[in-house]
Design a protein around this motif. Structure first.
Motif, PDB file in Angstrom:
ATOM      1  N   MET A   1       0.833  -1.187   0.000  1.00  0.00           N
ATOM      2  CA  MET A   1       0.000   0.000   0.000  1.00  0.00           C
ATOM      3  C   MET A   1       0.874   1.245   0.000  1.00  0.00           C
ATOM      4  O   MET A   1       1.897   1.292   0.648  1.00  0.00           O
ATOM      5  N   ILE A   2       0.399   2.221  -0.672  1.00  0.00           N
ATOM      6  CA  ILE A   2       1.028   3.540  -0.678  1.00  0.00           C
ATOM      7  C   ILE A   2      -0.003   4.520  -0.138  1.00  0.00           C
ATOM      8  O   ILE A   2      -1.150   4.545  -0.590  1.00  0.00           O
ATOM      9  N   ILE A   3       0.422   5.318   0.822  1.00  0.00           N
ATOM     10  CA  ILE A   3      -0.473   6.282   1.458  1.00  0.00           C
ATOM     11  C   ILE A   3      -0.146   7.669   0.926  1.00  0.00           C
ATOM     12  O   ILE A   3       1.024   8.051   0.825  1.00  0.00           O
ATOM     13  N   LEU A   4      -1.180   8.416   0.585  1.00  0.00           N
ATOM     14  CA  LEU A   4      -1.015   9.794   0.142  1.00  0.00           C
ATOM     15  C   LEU A   4      -1.433  10.712   1.283  1.00  0.00           C
ATOM     16  O   LEU A   4      -2.572  10.652   1.744  1.00  0.00           O
ATOM     17  N   ASP A   5      -0.501  11.554   1.751  1.00  0.00           N
ATOM     18  CA  ASP A   5      -0.864  12.485   2.825  1.00  0.00           C
ATOM     19  C   ASP A   5      -1.463  13.755   2.229  1.00  0.00           C
ATOM     20  O   ASP A   5      -1.646  13.863   1.004  1.00  0.00           O
ATOM     21  N   SER A   6      -1.793  14.717   3.076  1.00  0.00           N
ATOM     22  CA  SER A   6      -2.489  15.922   2.610  1.00  0.00           C
ATOM     23  C   SER A   6      -1.651  16.722   1.615  1.00  0.00           C
ATOM     24  O   SER A   6      -2.199  17.275   0.659  1.00  0.00           O
ATOM     25  N   VAL A  23      -1.026   7.341  -9.904  1.00  0.00           N
ATOM     26  CA  VAL A  23      -2.461   7.054  -9.808  1.00  0.00           C
ATOM     27  C   VAL A  23      -2.918   6.265 -11.037  1.00  0.00           C
ATOM     28  O   VAL A  23      -3.667   5.294 -10.914  1.00  0.00           O
ATOM     29  N   ASP A  24      -2.442   6.644 -12.206  1.00  0.00           N
ATOM     30  CA  ASP A  24      -2.804   5.935 -13.429  1.00  0.00           C
ATOM     31  C   ASP A  24      -2.278   4.501 -13.397  1.00  0.00           C
ATOM     32  O   ASP A  24      -2.991   3.559 -13.761  1.00  0.00           O
ATOM     33  N   SER A  25      -1.054   4.317 -12.934  1.00  0.00           N
ATOM     34  CA  SER A  25      -0.481   2.970 -12.835  1.00  0.00           C
ATOM     35  C   SER A  25      -1.273   2.111 -11.852  1.00  0.00           C
ATOM     36  O   SER A  25      -1.491   0.923 -12.097  1.00  0.00           O
ATOM     37  N   ALA A  26      -1.674   2.687 -10.750  1.00  0.00           N
ATOM     38  CA  ALA A  26      -2.452   1.948  -9.752  1.00  0.00           C
ATOM     39  C   ALA A  26      -3.786   1.492 -10.323  1.00  0.00           C
ATOM     40  O   ALA A  26      -4.267   0.406  -9.998  1.00  0.00           O
ATOM     41  N   LEU A  27      -4.353   2.297 -11.184  1.00  0.00           N
ATOM     42  CA  LEU A  27      -5.639   1.948 -11.796  1.00  0.00           C
ATOM     43  C   LEU A  27      -5.516   0.704 -12.664  1.00  0.00           C
ATOM     44  O   LEU A  27      -6.448  -0.092 -12.755  1.00  0.00           O
ATOM     45  N   HIS A  28      -4.347   0.524 -13.257  1.00  0.00           N
ATOM     46  CA  HIS A  28      -4.139  -0.597 -14.178  1.00  0.00           C
ATOM     47  C   HIS A  28      -3.434  -1.781 -13.522  1.00  0.00           C
ATOM     48  O   HIS A  28      -3.082  -2.733 -14.203  1.00  0.00           O
ATOM     49  N   SER A  29      -3.193  -1.723 -12.232  1.00  0.00           N
ATOM     50  CA  SER A  29      -2.491  -2.793 -11.538  1.00  0.00           C
ATOM     51  C   SER A  29      -3.390  -3.429 -10.479  1.00  0.00           C
ATOM     52  O   SER A  29      -3.995  -2.724  -9.687  1.00  0.00           O
ATOM     53  N   PRO A  30      -3.427  -4.754 -10.445  1.00  0.00           N
ATOM     54  CA  PRO A  30      -4.219  -5.402  -9.392  1.00  0.00           C
ATOM     55  C   PRO A  30      -3.492  -5.423  -8.045  1.00  0.00           C
ATOM     56  O   PRO A  30      -4.066  -5.804  -7.042  1.00  0.00           O
ATOM     57  N   PHE A  31      -2.229  -4.999  -7.998  1.00  0.00           N
ATOM     58  CA  PHE A  31      -1.427  -5.136  -6.793  1.00  0.00           C
ATOM     59  C   PHE A  31      -1.180  -3.837  -6.046  1.00  0.00           C
ATOM     60  O   PHE A  31      -0.969  -3.840  -4.858  1.00  0.00           O
ATOM     61  N   GLN A  32      -1.141  -2.744  -6.737  1.00  0.00           N
ATOM     62  CA  GLN A  32      -0.792  -1.476  -6.101  1.00  0.00           C
ATOM     63  C   GLN A  32      -2.056  -0.731  -5.696  1.00  0.00           C
ATOM     64  O   GLN A  32      -2.920  -0.457  -6.520  1.00  0.00           O
ATOM     65  N   HIS A  33      -2.148  -0.421  -4.421  1.00  0.00           N
ATOM     66  CA  HIS A  33      -3.302   0.309  -3.916  1.00  0.00           C
ATOM     67  C   HIS A  33      -2.829   1.638  -3.344  1.00  0.00           C
ATOM     68  O   HIS A  33      -1.798   1.721  -2.686  1.00  0.00           O
ATOM     69  N   LEU A  34      -3.593   2.660  -3.559  1.00  0.00           N
ATOM     70  CA  LEU A  34      -3.316   3.979  -3.007  1.00  0.00           C
ATOM     71  C   LEU A  34      -4.368   4.272  -1.957  1.00  0.00           C
ATOM     72  O   LEU A  34      -5.566   4.196  -2.224  1.00  0.00           O
ATOM     73  N   LEU A  35      -3.910   4.603  -0.775  1.00  0.00           N
ATOM     74  CA  LEU A  35      -4.792   4.785   0.356  1.00  0.00           C
ATOM     75  C   LEU A  35      -4.729   6.232   0.834  1.00  0.00           C
ATOM     76  O   LEU A  35      -3.644   6.795   0.985  1.00  0.00           O
ATOM     77  N   ILE A 106       4.559   6.366   2.908  1.00  0.00           N
ATOM     78  CA  ILE A 106       3.747   7.575   2.754  1.00  0.00           C
ATOM     79  C   ILE A 106       4.386   8.441   1.684  1.00  0.00           C
ATOM     80  O   ILE A 106       5.566   8.792   1.795  1.00  0.00           O
ATOM     81  N   LEU A 107       3.631   8.769   0.652  1.00  0.00           N
ATOM     82  CA  LEU A 107       4.081   9.755  -0.337  1.00  0.00           C
ATOM     83  C   LEU A 107       3.715  11.128   0.200  1.00  0.00           C
ATOM     84  O   LEU A 107       2.564  11.368   0.587  1.00  0.00           O
ATOM     85  N   THR A 108       4.691  12.023   0.199  1.00  0.00           N
ATOM     86  CA  THR A 108       4.488  13.330   0.804  1.00  0.00           C
ATOM     87  C   THR A 108       5.381  14.373   0.150  1.00  0.00           C
ATOM     88  O   THR A 108       6.439  14.049  -0.378  1.00  0.00           O
ATOM     89  N   ALA A 109       4.959  15.611   0.216  1.00  0.00           N
ATOM     90  CA  ALA A 109       5.810  16.726  -0.208  1.00  0.00           C
ATOM     91  C   ALA A 109       6.734  17.157   0.932  1.00  0.00           C
ATOM     92  O   ALA A 109       7.667  17.910   0.716  1.00  0.00           O
TER      93      ALA A 109
END
Length: 130
Positions: A1-6, A23-35, A106-109
């Motif tokens: 899982m990859i988490i997107l913070d604010s 986000v586009d890659s996650a849409l086409h992958s059964p394994f990668q989830h963005l939370l 966590i993906l973050t700036a």
């Protein structure tokens, strides 16, 4: 899982290219989830009107609700000085649970705002290039 913070959500709503590709890659992958922790969604909308609607329109994102036990964890982290509610919710979401037994990144700036031991990646990290 990859988490997107604010901060990542705000950047995504503003058209950040790397995040859009993820986000586009996650849409086409059964394994990668963005939370998305919902308190991060709230903070993104507070800082940038319309950000929540832009993010909620993306089909590859899942939203982590704030249940009673997580609310207590978030409140404890805020009280103990780990940052605001949205930061604490992102941290709590990244930690292992019986349902998700691995720690997630966590993906973050702003990776510098997270305490040691929390795995973060900057949204501008060159390793995110396709």
């Amino acid at each position: 899982m990859i988490i997107l913070d604010s901060s990542a959500l705000k950047a995504l709503a503003d058209g950040h290219e790397r995040l859009q590709r993820i986000v586009d890659s996650a849409l086409h992958s059964p394994f990668q989830h963005l939370l998305v922790p919902v308190l991060c969604l709230v903070e993104a909308e507070i800082k940038d009107e319309g950000a929540a609607h832009a993010v909620m329109a993306l089909p590859s994102l899942e939203f982590e609700l704030l249940d009673a036990s997580t609310a207590v964890v978030v409140a404890t982290m805020v009280r103990d000085g780990y940052g605001g509610q949205e930061l604490a919710h992102a941290i709590a979401t990244s930690l292992p649970t019986p349902v998700r037994p691995q720690q997630h990144l966590i993906l973050t700036a702003n990776p510098e705002v997270y305490p040691p031991g929390i795995v973060t990646v900057s949204i501008d990290d060159p390793r995110l290039e396709p």
